[in-house]
Design a protein around this motif. Structure first.
Motif, PDB file in Angstrom:
ATOM      1  N   ASP A 338       0.570  -1.274  -0.208  1.00 22.92           N
ATOM      2  CA  ASP A 338       0.157   0.158  -0.230  1.00 22.92           C
ATOM      3  C   ASP A 338       0.472   1.066  -0.269  1.00 22.92           C
ATOM      4  O   ASP A 338       0.560   2.421  -0.072  1.00 22.92           O
ATOM      5  N   LYS A 339       2.365   1.748  -0.077  1.00 24.43           N
ATOM      6  CA  LYS A 339       2.985   2.654  -0.416  1.00 24.43           C
ATOM      7  C   LYS A 339       3.316   2.680   0.512  1.00 24.43           C
ATOM      8  O   LYS A 339       4.329   4.092   1.065  1.00 24.43           O
ATOM      9  N   THR A 340       3.443   2.079   2.047  1.00 24.54           N
ATOM     10  CA  THR A 340       3.460   2.837   3.229  1.00 24.54           C
ATOM     11  C   THR A 340       4.920   1.580   3.816  1.00 24.54           C
ATOM     12  O   THR A 340       4.505   0.120   4.295  1.00 24.54           O
ATOM     13  N   MET A 341       5.338   1.987   4.722  1.00 27.18           N
ATOM     14  CA  MET A 341       6.414   1.084   6.199  1.00 27.18           C
ATOM     15  C   MET A 341       5.675   2.493   7.308  1.00 27.18           C
ATOM     16  O   MET A 341       5.625   3.223   6.938  1.00 27.18           O
ATOM     17  N   MET A 342       5.552   0.735   7.961  1.00 24.46           N
ATOM     18  CA  MET A 342       4.587   1.432   9.476  1.00 24.46           C
ATOM     19  C   MET A 342       5.694   0.709  10.391  1.00 24.46           C
ATOM     20  O   MET A 342       6.097  -0.179  10.512  1.00 24.46           O
ATOM     21  N   ILE A 343       6.304   1.289  11.577  1.00 27.77           N
ATOM     22  CA  ILE A 343       7.163   1.204  13.068  1.00 27.77           C
ATOM     23  C   ILE A 343       5.471   1.292  14.168  1.00 27.77           C
ATOM     24  O   ILE A 343       5.207   1.479  14.270  1.00 27.77           O
ATOM     25  N   TRP A 344       6.275  -0.451  14.869  1.00 29.27           N
ATOM     26  CA  TRP A 344       4.765  -0.785  15.544  1.00 29.27           C
ATOM     27  C   TRP A 344       5.245  -0.829  16.748  1.00 29.27           C
ATOM     28  O   TRP A 344       6.532  -1.850  16.821  1.00 29.27           O
ATOM     29  N   THR A 358       4.062   6.333  10.794  1.00 30.24           N
ATOM     30  CA  THR A 358       3.930   6.021   8.828  1.00 30.24           C
ATOM     31  C   THR A 358       4.715   6.784   7.732  1.00 30.24           C
ATOM     32  O   THR A 358       4.895   7.736   8.308  1.00 30.24           O
ATOM     33  N   VAL A 359       5.468   5.874   7.547  1.00 31.44           N
ATOM     34  CA  VAL A 359       6.028   6.714   6.263  1.00 31.44           C
ATOM     35  C   VAL A 359       6.071   6.700   5.129  1.00 31.44           C
ATOM     36  O   VAL A 359       5.362   4.609   4.917  1.00 31.44           O
ATOM     37  N   GLY A 360       5.952   6.675   3.766  1.00 30.42           N
ATOM     38  CA  GLY A 360       5.472   6.350   2.595  1.00 30.42           C
ATOM     39  C   GLY A 360       6.158   7.549   1.285  1.00 30.42           C
ATOM     40  O   GLY A 360       5.936   8.493   1.071  1.00 30.42           O
ATOM     41  N   GLU A 361       5.769   6.590   0.428  1.00 33.19           N
ATOM     42  CA  GLU A 361       5.635   7.499  -1.255  1.00 33.19           C
ATOM     43  C   GLU A 361       3.878   8.126  -1.726  1.00 33.19           C
ATOM     44  O   GLU A 361       3.465   6.767  -1.740  1.00 33.19           O
ATOM     45  N   LEU A 362       3.539   8.758  -2.301  1.00 31.12           N
ATOM     46  CA  LEU A 362       2.722   9.168  -2.426  1.00 31.12           C
ATOM     47  C   LEU A 362       2.493   9.321  -4.048  1.00 31.12           C
ATOM     48  O   LEU A 362       0.823   9.803  -5.008  1.00 31.12           O
ATOM     49  N   SER A 363       3.346   9.562  -4.906  1.00 26.70           N
ATOM     50  CA  SER A 363       3.515   9.513  -5.499  1.00 26.70           C
ATOM     51  C   SER A 363       3.000   8.558  -6.718  1.00 26.70           C
ATOM     52  O   SER A 363       2.562   7.217  -6.973  1.00 26.70           O
ATOM     53  N   HIS A 364       2.047   8.261  -7.653  1.00 25.51           N
ATOM     54  CA  HIS A 364       1.714   7.797  -8.647  1.00 25.51           C
ATOM     55  C   HIS A 364       1.428   6.012  -9.542  1.00 25.51           C
ATOM     56  O   HIS A 364       0.924   5.723  -9.345  1.00 25.51           O
ATOM     57  N   CYS A 365       2.992   6.489  -9.113  1.00 29.07           N
ATOM     58  CA  CYS A 365       3.595   6.095 -10.106  1.00 29.07           C
ATOM     59  C   CYS A 365       4.106   3.987  -9.249  1.00 29.07           C
ATOM     60  O   CYS A 365       4.267   3.112  -9.182  1.00 29.07           O
ATOM     61  N   ALA A 366       4.790   4.749  -7.798  1.00 29.71           N
ATOM     62  CA  ALA A 366       4.748   3.548  -6.580  1.00 29.71           C
ATOM     63  C   ALA A 366       3.715   2.367  -6.714  1.00 29.71           C
ATOM     64  O   ALA A 366       3.037   3.224  -6.584  1.00 29.71           O
ATOM     65  N   LEU A 367       4.619   1.215  -7.064  1.00 32.19           N
ATOM     66  CA  LEU A 367       3.506   0.687  -7.029  1.00 32.19           C
ATOM     67  C   LEU A 367       3.335  -0.269  -5.216  1.00 32.19           C
ATOM     68  O   LEU A 367       1.977  -0.550  -5.314  1.00 32.19           O
ATOM     69  N   GLY A 368       4.480  -0.139  -5.137  1.00 35.10           N
ATOM     70  CA  GLY A 368       4.210   0.089  -3.530  1.00 35.10           C
ATOM     71  C   GLY A 368       5.925  -1.342  -3.072  1.00 35.10           C
ATOM     72  O   GLY A 368       6.683  -0.574  -3.820  1.00 35.10           O
ATOM     73  N   PHE A 369       5.746  -1.330  -1.894  1.00 32.09           N
ATOM     74  CA  PHE A 369       7.084  -1.350  -1.378  1.00 32.09           C
ATOM     75  C   PHE A 369       6.944  -3.091  -0.690  1.00 32.09           C
ATOM     76  O   PHE A 369       6.353  -3.807  -0.424  1.00 32.09           O
ATOM     77  N   TYR A 370       8.174  -3.559  -1.490  1.00 32.42           N
ATOM     78  CA  TYR A 370       8.439  -5.471  -1.493  1.00 32.42           C
ATOM     79  C   TYR A 370       9.791  -5.695  -0.067  1.00 32.42           C
ATOM     80  O   TYR A 370      10.016  -6.852  -0.124  1.00 32.42           O
ATOM     81  N   GLY A 371      10.020  -4.547   0.524  1.00 31.94           N
ATOM     82  CA  GLY A 371      10.580  -4.942   1.522  1.00 31.94           C
ATOM     83  C   GLY A 371      11.328  -3.215   2.133  1.00 31.94           C
ATOM     84  O   GLY A 371      11.323  -2.439   1.623  1.00 31.94           O
ATOM     85  N   GLY A 372      10.836  -3.506   3.947  1.00 32.65           N
ATOM     86  CA  GLY A 372      11.233  -2.570   5.257  1.00 32.65           C
ATOM     87  C   GLY A 372      12.890  -3.348   5.164  1.00 32.65           C
ATOM     88  O   GLY A 372      12.667  -4.278   6.131  1.00 32.65           O
ATOM     89  N   HIS A 373      14.218  -2.253   5.883  1.00 33.03           N
ATOM     90  CA  HIS A 373      14.970  -2.640   6.706  1.00 33.03           C
ATOM     91  C   HIS A 373      15.166  -1.658   7.769  1.00 33.03           C
ATOM     92  O   HIS A 373      15.391  -0.634   7.405  1.00 33.03           O
ATOM     93  N   TRP A 374      15.894  -2.139   9.228  1.00 30.95           N
ATOM     94  CA  TRP A 374      16.247  -1.133  10.074  1.00 30.95           C
ATOM     95  C   TRP A 374      18.111  -1.200   9.425  1.00 30.95           C
ATOM     96  O   TRP A 374      18.419  -1.474   9.256  1.00 30.95           O
TER      97      TRP A 374
END
Length: 839
Positions: A338-344, A358-374
């Motif tokens: 959903d184009k966001t990363m969240m910290i819980w 919650t951080v994310g990309e609002l650009s129209h063309c990014a389809l979403g994130f495949y992975g998040g890393h600290w």
């Protein structure tokens, strides 16, 4: 200068996108990030936002990388001198690499014995001690292998590797794994695996081998996408380990594994603590060795609106609890389509897990994130997305959290097909099968602490709906323009915007060759994407902004309602969000004429003519069209070849046009400019069969009418045009080991007629040859040309797949300068820049 002059090659820049695969990225305790870029493993430093190197060796696309020690074990890795990296590819090959921190040198330690028949889907592992590691690999062939590795004490030693266990999981592919030591110093290891069904499978075993199936965790309602064990959490009475899982059901679950006691002792079960709001739902009890463990569901986190592709526990910090040496924070990073990363994190009072950032990309063309890393210090978070792009945020808040986007490397995520230098060398433009055109330029920092200029992507002039095959920059005066040709029959002409010109002015810190008076003539501020993503419409400087009534379209993001671009002048290198959307150039013309998809383009030195060719199976389709810059009329249709013309180049005095083709022939056309009214006609001066296989590349000597051709028959031949009438072969370079796919000839010394020829091969290898042309009274004397190999590039600096194009930076002003810059692009998704210093 003797014939055997040597050259020193330095790496200036690598631009590459990330393979669009889920477990592709790993952030190590070394504070370097690894990722797969086609068949290479690329390493980048988040501090400098530059790709440092690429590791060659894989023959297929790299699916997974994993550092040992990873970011989770950074607290143990303070004194390590060597760090290790595992990489797995789509053929099932796994390699182990060693990075020696003392000199930042990489070496390929070994290739694991082939145990997987199909592509690797996940690699996970941890260091058991300073020199021993245990890791697990899964593959789409339905097996999971657990390995034990003993690393050498000093760099360069041998590594002992053994396969402890191969678990056959059957027909459902496993896509995620996590390994951990079970709580209570039992020496037992738990392996969790999840895949394309709704259950999490838990296996237990010892370091010696034999992993047995312990239990299954049910709860998710769709495929499992990611699993991660925490380090032991100490909560007073019983040690426990937490396992977090994420799924395509958009939910995240936290499971708790608690030691109930050994089967030998009688008072095994602990007293139940008071029931609170966050008290767990008891799950299965499983037995491992002589111990029993209780599993319970700790929490269910709902918040993402699409598949959750990755979850990761925050790396432990070294603020130690008594005697343990680390503290595991209760904090989870999740990344979703959903184009966001969240910290819980759990609330202090109630213990209920909440989404805190919650951080994310609002650009129209990014389809979403495949992975998040600290990051190892947990101050930065990195995502990689569908567009092969990275996105990083850093917490710069002092007392409260304040996550701000950071600069990261960027590049193409498919084969890069063509590159061209700006006419004064301020930037390099590349086009790719990822359907984008990108501009890379050195960004000059005023800050004296920054070491020199760092290259960055500063604009994305074209985001298209077809794969782009070729491009050429128009070299004439006036505004920056380029022509690009994609898998369609029209070539498109683009013109720079005012916002780009001002950004370039910032980047080169007022050194750009673009005076203010030309800027005054440019009326276009930026460009907007059309709904189908094919042509780009201009946004004018003085346009009044009309607000469209969105009747019946209640804020829905449909294809038709693409948001307007907001072109801005950039004062620092842009991040993906700005590049994807706000740096487009408007399309000013379309060139209609060819009957098939375009294949190659070139422009003459003066910037008056552009030649184009297309894919062809017959002589009529294979004709080269020549267009007049400005009026964009077709002024010539040159028939000579019977198959696709693969490359064309105008001679440096603009009198001859050289074309080479799949039909193994080259042709030379003479350009006659008659009268003052700019009429042009062409006549075929020579055509001959030159090689035994396809001719892929050609290049003119900047100082004369000699040229080089390179072919799939693994040879490079040097030819001379005699008295503008006939062509004679002067020399064949010694046979190469691989097909020659790219050539570029640069002049070093006009007086001595000395130059350097860059040769790129299908294997990715680059070589530089020194060429001397001997002439008497203008014609070519015998024996014509002498050649010597100057340098073969180090494999770690070369491409790992075919080199598609090479281009030397123009150096009009000082021809006797000893330092040259070479740009190359290849099928390995990379744009590479080298500095070549000639003795």
């Amino acid at each position: 200068m003797s014939d055997n002059s040597k050259a020193e090659v330095k790496r200036l820049f690598i631009g590459a996108g990330c393979n669009r695969i889920v477990n592709n990225v790993s952030w190590g305790a070394s504070d370097f990030v690894s990722f797969g870029a086609q068949n290479a493993v690329a390493i980048f430093s988040p501090k400098s936002a530059q790709i440092l190197t690429t590791l060659p060796g894989h023959k297929a696309a790299v699916n997974c990388t994993h550092w040992l020690p990873s970011n989770k074990f950074a607290f143990k890795a303070k004194h390590l001198r060597q760090h290790y990296l595992l990489s797995g590819d789509a053929d099932g090959v796994i390699m182990l690499w060693e990075l020696s921190l003392a000199d930042n040198k990489w070496r390929n330690v070994l290739q694991l014995p082939q145990s997987h028949k199909k592509g690797i889907t996940c690699i996970t592992g941890f260091m058991v001690s300073q020199s021993e590691a245990i890791f697990a690999t899964s593959s789409s062939d339905g097996t999971v292998c657990v390995w034990d590795a003993a690393f050498p004490s000093s760099s360069g030693g041998d590594c002992k590797l053994s396969c402890l266990e191969t678990i056959v999981v059957g027909s459902r592919p496993t896509v995620t794994l996590s390994l951990a030591q079970l709580p209570g110093n039992t020496g037992l290891i738990a392996l969790a695996m999840g895949g394309l069904d709704n259950k999490i499978y838990l296996y237990c075993g010892e370091r010696t081998g034999k992993f047995v199936h312990a239990c299954e965790l049910k709860g998710h309602t769709d495929w499992i996408r990611s699993l991660d064990f925490s380090l032991p959490v100490f909560s007073g009475e019983a040690d426990s380990v937490l396992l977090v899982s994420s799924s395509q059901d958009k939910g995240i679950r936290i499971w708790k594994l608690t030691l109930r006691g050994s089967l030998a002792s009688t008072d095994g079960t602990h007293k139940r603590s008071e029931i609170s709001l966050a008290s767990y739902i008891e799950g299965p009890v499983f037995v491992a060795g002589s111990y029993s463990y209780q599993i319970s569901l700790e929490s269910l986190l709902i918040g993402h609106e699409d598949w959750v592709y990755s979850v990761q526990w925050q790396p432990p910090s070294t603020t130690a609890e008594e005697g343990i040496g680390f503290y595991q924070p209760l904090s989870i990073l999740s990344a979703s389509m959903d184009k966001t990363m969240m910290i819980w994190q759990p609330e202090r009072k109630t213990g209920i897990w909440m989404n805190v950032v919650t951080v994310g990309e609002l650009s129209h063309c990014a389809l979403g994130f495949y992975g998040g890393h600290w990051s190892p210090d947990a101050n930065s978070i990195l995502a990689h997305g569908y567009g092969g792009s990275f996105h990083m945020w850093k917490n710069i808040g002092v007392s409260t959290d304040n996550w701000q986007p950071q600069k990261v490397p960027s590049g193409h995520f498919a084969s890069v097909t063509d590159i061209a230098w700006a006419r004064c060398g301020e930037y390099v433009l590349s086009v790719s099968h990822d359907q984008t055109t990108r501009i890379f330029a050195p960004w000059h920092y005023e800050d004296p602490h920054c070491d020199g200029d760092s290259w960055n992507e500063i604009a994305r002039p074209q985001v298209h709906g077809h794969d782009i095959n070729c491009a050429t920059i128009i070299r004439g005066k006036g505004n920056h323009r380029f022509v690009s040709g994609a898998e369609e029959k029209v070539a498109r002409v683009f013109e720079a915007t005012l916002s780009f010109l001002k950004t370039l002015h910032h980047a080169t810190s007022e050194q750009s060759s673009f005076p203010e008076d030309i800027q005054a003539d440019v009326q276009v501020l930026g460009a907007n994407m059309s709904a189908l993503g094919l042509s780009q419409k201009p946004i004018y400087v003085n346009a009044t902004h009309e607000i469209q009534d969105s009747v019946g379209n209640d804020g829905l993001d449909t294809l038709e309602s693409i948001p307007d671009a907001v072109p801005v002048v950039l004062t620092e290198p842009p991040i993906e969000d700005q590049l994807a959307w706000h740096t487009l150039w408007p399309e000013s013309h379309k060139l209609y004429g060819h009957g098939n998809e375009l294949f190659s383009l070139c422009c003459d030195q003066e910037g008056k003519l552009v030649a184009s060719s297309c894919k062809a199976q017959s002589a009529t389709v294979a004709e080269v069209w020549v267009w007049q810059v400005g009026s964009w009329k077709a002024v010539g249709r040159l028939q000579s070849h019977s198959l696709t013309v693969t490359q064309m180049e105008f001679s440096h005095d603009d009198n001859l046009l050289l074309t080479v083709s799949r039909d193994r022939q080259f042709s030379i056309f003479k350009i006659n400019r008659t009268g003052g009214n700019g009429e042009i006609d062409f006549n075929l001066l020579a055509r001959q069969e030159a090689h035994k296989r396809i001719i892929w590349a050609c290049s003119w000597n900047p100082f004369g009418h000699e040229f080089a051709t390179g072919s799939r028959d693994k040879t490079v031949k040097i030819w001379g045009v005699k008295k503008a009438s006939s062509v004679k072969q002067l020399l064949t370079l010694p046979q190469f080991n691989s097909s020659v796919t790219a050539l570029s000839w640069a002049g070093l010394n006009r007086h001595r007629n000395h130059g350097v020829l860059a040769v790129g091969m299908e294997s990715g290898v680059l070589q530089l040859w020194s060429l001397h042309v001997k002439r008497i009274d203008g014609s070519i004397a015998e024996p014509g040309v002498t050649a010597a190999l100057m340098v073969q590039f180090d494999p770690f600096m070369c491409h790992v797949s075919a080199v598609n194009r090479l281009a030397w930076r123009n150096r009009e002003n000082n021809e006797n300068c000893r330092s040259l810059q070479l740009a190359s692009c290849g099928a390995d998704h990379c744009v590479r820049l080298y500095e070549v210093i000639v003795d």
